[in-house]
Motif scaffolding. Sequence first.
Motif: not given
Length: 367
Positions: A225-230, A234-244, A361-365
């Motif tokens: 989500d480029a606006t909310r920045e996170f 999917p990881k196995a049957d769950a979600l791996l979520v990141g930012d912060g 930090p998420t920009r393309d180099w």
Amino acid sequence: MTVAVVGGGAVGLSTALALCRRGESVTVFERDALGSGATGRAAGLCYDAFADGVDAGVAADALGRYRDLDLFEPQPYVWVARNEGDATAVREQIAGMQRNGVAVKALTPTALGDRYPALDTSGIEVAGLARDAGVLDPDEVVATLAERAEENGATIETHTPVSLGSPTSVETADQTRAFDAVVIAAGPRTKSLVATVGVSLALKTYRAQALVTEPVDATLPSFYDATREFYWRPKADALLVGDGAHETDPTDWNPDADAEFVTRTLDRVEQASALTPACDRAWAGLCTATPDGAPLAGQVADGLWVATGWQGHGLMRAPALGNYLAADVLNRPNPLSEHLPDRVDPTRFDGSEEFAALDDPTRDWGG
Ligand SMILES: Cc1cc2nc3c(=O)[nH]c(=O)nc-3n(C[C@H](O)[C@H](O)[C@H](O)COP(=O)(O)OP(=O)(O)OC[C@H]3O[C@@H](n4cnc5c(N)ncnc54)[C@H](O)[C@@H]3O)c2cc1C
């Protein structure tokens, strides 16, 4: 040639493997266990969705190598914008990616919702869909790269912290060993390691966090989500979520996630989907940043190379940049874009630059 590689993460191991495959004698020194740095803490997103041609070429090369190693699991990647400014940027990115031959297209919120009913598409202006994206399992990446490097003759010394006695000599607890070349791929520690031989790097460290939810019952793509920045994957049957992410001291940081990060991240998942998962586990890791968002990958002194500054994208690019570095160390033709050497030249800065690690930090180099 005898080459020391300092750092047993994805970048060091990829470089070691590429050097061994070219017949060189390689020793990897890892301070702790293999993959104990950022690599083992990475989310594992891996895609070719870059609007810049150099970045897209690196990504295509890396994805091909991960496919050859049987480490790449296909998983579409969707990124969304929720305001007009971000939507314009996403549309421009998609047009640039298409010019690079990347398999991406723009989706309306309705088309996105039809494809992924578990996504709440309200408030989304536009989405990009990258079809050839995928995910990696960082532990598998580390194990496979190490195994292949050893099969090709590399020596891997774990639990062996080193320092530099000179640009081409490596000091362990009980001896000093000389090499023809040394490659430092030690993440944030690269900066302090080369400082001891008079090399100053324009490198900052930031701390990024991630969590894995309890199982969710939904088919979802990898998502940013480029606006909310996170982001999530999917990881196995769950979600791996990141930012912060926030800037930190690489010698004094908390490897556990903040409670506030967990609460905020679960709220964001709830807002973006029909899901209300709980957190199963959460953690933090260190990423590196440079003034222009491009890595520092190349020679910094006679016999001494560095590879760091990945801006949160080092795992997905490791095999391509490892192969590039091996060619550079051996003075062989550059296997990637002719523009790459200038883009990643670590001496393009003198190390005195003032910059904020987290401008974007998420920009393309270089993008
Ligand atoms: C939460 C999080 C999520 C991420 N998600 C992604 C993602 O989805 N996709 C992606 O591409 N990237 C992602 N990244 C970024 C990615 O993890 C890094 O860019 C990449 O792993 C860098 O690899 P590396 O080999 O350069 O560094 P590292 O993996 O940090 O390896 C450096 C190694 O050097 C060792 N070392 C340090 N000092 C010494 C010494 N003195 N002697 C010997 N060894 C030493 C360390 O112990 C370490 O093992 C993420 C990072 C984090 C923290």
